[in-house]
Scaffold this motif. Sequence first.
Motif, PDB file in Angstrom:
ATOM      1  N   ALA A  49       0.829  -1.211   0.000  1.00  0.00           N
ATOM      2  CA  ALA A  49       0.000   0.000   0.000  1.00  0.00           C
ATOM      3  C   ALA A  49       0.860   1.256   0.000  1.00  0.00           C
ATOM      4  CB  ALA A  49      -0.921  -0.010   1.221  1.00  0.00           C
ATOM      5  N   ALA A  50       1.977   1.211   0.741  1.00  0.00           N
ATOM      6  CA  ALA A  50       2.872   2.375   0.779  1.00  0.00           C
ATOM      7  C   ALA A  50       3.488   2.632  -0.592  1.00  0.00           C
ATOM      8  CB  ALA A  50       3.963   2.161   1.823  1.00  0.00           C
ATOM      9  N   ARG A  51       3.896   1.550  -1.276  1.00  0.00           N
ATOM     10  CA  ARG A  51       4.465   1.717  -2.615  1.00  0.00           C
ATOM     11  C   ARG A  51       3.422   2.270  -3.577  1.00  0.00           C
ATOM     12  NH1 ARG A  51       7.232  -3.234  -1.434  1.00  0.00           N
ATOM     13  NH2 ARG A  51       5.546  -4.414  -2.444  1.00  0.00           N
ATOM     14  N   ALA A  52       2.172   1.805  -3.457  1.00  0.00           N
ATOM     15  CA  ALA A  52       1.108   2.304  -4.334  1.00  0.00           C
ATOM     16  C   ALA A  52       0.858   3.789  -4.091  1.00  0.00           C
ATOM     17  CB  ALA A  52      -0.176   1.494  -4.110  1.00  0.00           C
ATOM     18  N   ARG A  53       0.853   4.193  -2.810  1.00  0.00           N
ATOM     19  CA  ARG A  53       0.661   5.621  -2.488  1.00  0.00           C
ATOM     20  C   ARG A  53       1.813   6.460  -3.029  1.00  0.00           C
ATOM     21  NH1 ARG A  53      -1.116   3.600   2.515  1.00  0.00           N
ATOM     22  NH2 ARG A  53       0.964   4.004   3.415  1.00  0.00           N
ATOM     23  N   ALA A  54       3.033   5.939  -2.882  1.00  0.00           N
ATOM     24  CA  ALA A  54       4.196   6.678  -3.380  1.00  0.00           C
ATOM     25  C   ALA A  54       4.140   6.831  -4.899  1.00  0.00           C
ATOM     26  CB  ALA A  54       5.483   5.969  -2.970  1.00  0.00           C
ATOM     27  N   ALA A  55       3.735   5.771  -5.604  1.00  0.00           N
ATOM     28  CA  ALA A  55       3.630   5.841  -7.064  1.00  0.00           C
ATOM     29  C   ALA A  55       2.546   6.821  -7.484  1.00  0.00           C
ATOM     30  CB  ALA A  55       3.339   4.448  -7.631  1.00  0.00           C
ATOM     31  N   ARG A  56       1.409   6.794  -6.761  1.00  0.00           N
ATOM     32  CA  ARG A  56       0.319   7.719  -7.084  1.00  0.00           C
ATOM     33  C   ARG A  56       0.732   9.162  -6.829  1.00  0.00           C
ATOM     34  NH1 ARG A  56      -3.099   5.356  -4.389  1.00  0.00           N
ATOM     35  NH2 ARG A  56      -3.021   6.559  -2.451  1.00  0.00           N
ATOM     36  N   ASN A  57       1.429   9.406  -5.707  1.00  0.00           N
ATOM     37  CA  ASN A  57       1.888  10.764  -5.402  1.00  0.00           C
ATOM     38  C   ASN A  57       2.894  11.256  -6.438  1.00  0.00           C
ATOM     39  OD1 ASN A  57       0.290  10.838  -3.114  1.00  0.00           O
ATOM     40  ND2 ASN A  57       1.926  10.150  -1.754  1.00  0.00           N
ATOM     41  N   ARG A  58       3.747  10.358  -6.909  1.00  0.00           N
ATOM     42  CA  ARG A  58       4.726  10.751  -7.927  1.00  0.00           C
ATOM     43  C   ARG A  58       4.029  11.106  -9.234  1.00  0.00           C
ATOM     44  NH1 ARG A  58       9.927  10.892  -9.124  1.00  0.00           N
ATOM     45  NH2 ARG A  58      10.595  10.479 -11.258  1.00  0.00           N
ATOM     46  N   ARG A  59       3.019  10.321  -9.621  1.00  0.00           N
ATOM     47  CA  ARG A  59       2.280  10.634 -10.854  1.00  0.00           C
ATOM     48  C   ARG A  59       1.614  11.998 -10.755  1.00  0.00           C
ATOM     49  NH1 ARG A  59       0.826   5.067 -10.626  1.00  0.00           N
ATOM     50  NH2 ARG A  59      -1.170   5.603  -9.665  1.00  0.00           N
ATOM     51  N   LEU A  60       1.022  12.290  -9.594  1.00  0.00           N
ATOM     52  CA  LEU A  60       0.389  13.598  -9.404  1.00  0.00           C
ATOM     53  C   LEU A  60       1.416  14.720  -9.448  1.00  0.00           C
ATOM     54  CD1 LEU A  60      -2.168  12.735  -6.568  1.00  0.00           C
ATOM     55  CD2 LEU A  60      -2.672  13.174  -8.982  1.00  0.00           C
ATOM     56  N   LEU A  61       2.596  14.473  -8.863  1.00  0.00           N
ATOM     57  CA  LEU A  61       3.645  15.485  -8.878  1.00  0.00           C
ATOM     58  C   LEU A  61       4.133  15.755 -10.297  1.00  0.00           C
ATOM     59  CD1 LEU A  61       5.595  17.309  -7.298  1.00  0.00           C
ATOM     60  CD2 LEU A  61       7.136  15.326  -7.096  1.00  0.00           C
ATOM     61  N   VAL A  62       4.319  14.688 -11.063  1.00  0.00           N
ATOM     62  CA  VAL A  62       4.763  14.840 -12.455  1.00  0.00           C
ATOM     63  C   VAL A  62       3.711  15.590 -13.264  1.00  0.00           C
ATOM     64  CG1 VAL A  62       5.255  13.584 -14.584  1.00  0.00           C
ATOM     65  CG2 VAL A  62       6.281  12.838 -12.435  1.00  0.00           C
ATOM     66  N   LEU A  63       2.433  15.235 -13.070  1.00  0.00           N
ATOM     67  CA  LEU A  63       1.357  15.920 -13.793  1.00  0.00           C
ATOM     68  C   LEU A  63       1.313  17.402 -13.437  1.00  0.00           C
ATOM     69  CD1 LEU A  63      -1.110  15.804 -15.641  1.00  0.00           C
ATOM     70  CD2 LEU A  63      -2.481  15.155 -13.651  1.00  0.00           C
ATOM     71  N   ALA A  64       1.429  17.715 -12.137  1.00  0.00           N
ATOM     72  CA  ALA A  64       1.416  19.117 -11.716  1.00  0.00           C
ATOM     73  C   ALA A  64       2.599  19.876 -12.305  1.00  0.00           C
ATOM     74  CB  ALA A  64       1.443  19.190 -10.196  1.00  0.00           C
ATOM     75  N   ALA A  65       3.775  19.241 -12.355  1.00  0.00           N
ATOM     76  CA  ALA A  65       4.953  19.893 -12.926  1.00  0.00           C
ATOM     77  C   ALA A  65       4.762  20.158 -14.414  1.00  0.00           C
ATOM     78  CB  ALA A  65       6.193  19.028 -12.697  1.00  0.00           C
ATOM     79  N   ARG A  66       4.134  19.214 -15.109  1.00  0.00           N
ATOM     80  CA  ARG A  66       3.880  19.408 -16.541  1.00  0.00           C
ATOM     81  C   ARG A  66       2.923  20.570 -16.771  1.00  0.00           C
ATOM     82  NH1 ARG A  66       2.913  13.026 -18.181  1.00  0.00           N
ATOM     83  NH2 ARG A  66       5.124  12.414 -18.245  1.00  0.00           N
ATOM     84  N   VAL A  67       1.855  20.623 -15.973  1.00  0.00           N
ATOM     85  CA  VAL A  67       0.881  21.705 -16.120  1.00  0.00           C
ATOM     86  C   VAL A  67       1.536  23.058 -15.844  1.00  0.00           C
ATOM     87  CG1 VAL A  67      -1.232  22.687 -15.168  1.00  0.00           C
ATOM     88  CG2 VAL A  67      -1.104  20.239 -15.620  1.00  0.00           C
ATOM     89  N   LEU A  68       2.348  23.126 -14.775  1.00  0.00           N
ATOM     90  CA  LEU A  68       3.027  24.381 -14.451  1.00  0.00           C
ATOM     91  C   LEU A  68       4.012  24.789 -15.542  1.00  0.00           C
ATOM     92  CD1 LEU A  68       3.715  23.915 -10.626  1.00  0.00           C
ATOM     93  CD2 LEU A  68       2.092  25.491 -11.697  1.00  0.00           C
ATOM     94  N   LEU A  69       4.722  23.818 -16.103  1.00  0.00           N
ATOM     95  CA  LEU A  69       5.665  24.118 -17.177  1.00  0.00           C
ATOM     96  C   LEU A  69       4.938  24.663 -18.400  1.00  0.00           C
ATOM     97  CD1 LEU A  69       8.494  24.053 -18.421  1.00  0.00           C
ATOM     98  CD2 LEU A  69       8.079  21.649 -19.027  1.00  0.00           C
ATOM     99  N   LEU A  70       3.831  24.005 -18.781  1.00  0.00           N
ATOM    100  CA  LEU A  70       3.058  24.474 -19.932  1.00  0.00           C
ATOM    101  C   LEU A  70       2.498  25.870 -19.674  1.00  0.00           C
ATOM    102  CD1 LEU A  70       1.769  23.992 -22.687  1.00  0.00           C
ATOM    103  CD2 LEU A  70      -0.136  22.839 -21.519  1.00  0.00           C
ATOM    104  N   ALA A  71       1.944  26.077 -18.480  1.00  0.00           N
ATOM    105  CA  ALA A  71       1.386  27.394 -18.153  1.00  0.00           C
ATOM    106  C   ALA A  71       2.470  28.471 -18.187  1.00  0.00           C
ATOM    107  CB  ALA A  71       0.728  27.351 -16.770  1.00  0.00           C
ATOM    108  N   GLY A  72       3.658  28.139 -17.669  1.00  0.00           N
ATOM    109  CA  GLY A  72       4.753  29.102 -17.676  1.00  0.00           C
ATOM    110  C   GLY A  72       5.180  29.469 -19.087  1.00  0.00           C
TER     111      GLY A  72
END
Length: 288
Positions: A20-43
């Motif tokens: 469960a911890a690995r699944a949460r870590a993978a999900r958090n990383r995907r969200l972080l990558v998505l947020a970084a992509r959105v911020l990069l595009l917006a910038g």
Amino acid sequence: MSPETVTVPAVRQRAGGRTAARARAARNRRLLVLAARVLLLAGLLVAWEVLARTKVIDPFNFSMPSKIWDQLKQWTLHGTAQGSLGEQIWCTLQEALQGWVIGVAAGVVLGIAFGRMPFLAEVVGPFIKVLNALPRIVLAPIFLLWFGLGPASKVASAVVLVFFPVFFNAFQGAREVDRNLVANARVLGASNRKVTLQVVVPSATSWIFTSLHISFGFALIGAIVGEYLGASKGLGLLVYTAQNNFNPAGVYAGMAILAAVALLAEGLLTFVEKRLFRWKSGHPDGSR
């Protein structure tokens, strides 16, 4: 009660917690990558808008995101000179899909066949290499002469762009199959046909899917180039008309639509690939 029976539930609980911890870590990383992509595009969009408005870059040649957005809204609400925007997208998508399906089918069949028949590969190989060395975009005017302004010339352009990457990947996949698997299948009495369909093709699937990720983009390029040279509708004609009317916002808007279509196709292929390769610990390209 033995010590083993006491500790087994605890061990299972700890293993479940780690999973469960690995699944949460993978999900958090995907969200972080998505947020970084959105911020990069917006910038990038904000920087583009500011640079164009302050005349650091020429707003006529480079346009600006706000004008591109206005152009997209105008096409969506009021249509284009050639018809509705949806009609233009569907026309190009149909041509690209038809060319992609034909190119993939031909590339897979011939690639597997040549990989399974070394003599045939040696005879035809030089001709395939010569054809692959040709700049295939220049074939588009020839297809226009052969097939006219209709969809056939655009489909043909898409086919030649898709065929070669799929062919070479399928060929290499067929050549790289584990020889022990082939030998074991023959020991069990499998015919050449069964060896090809039940051993070689499954082994080459990962190679083929690697080429599919780029081949649909090539199919779109083939359809767009064909429309650019001559068509009655389609996104290529839309971009060509905007260019002739000195409308850079229209050119960039057409490119944005094409990018969205390509990203959707890539997402769909990735979804199918993950479903097909769920039994693997990793993915064929080693990146996901």
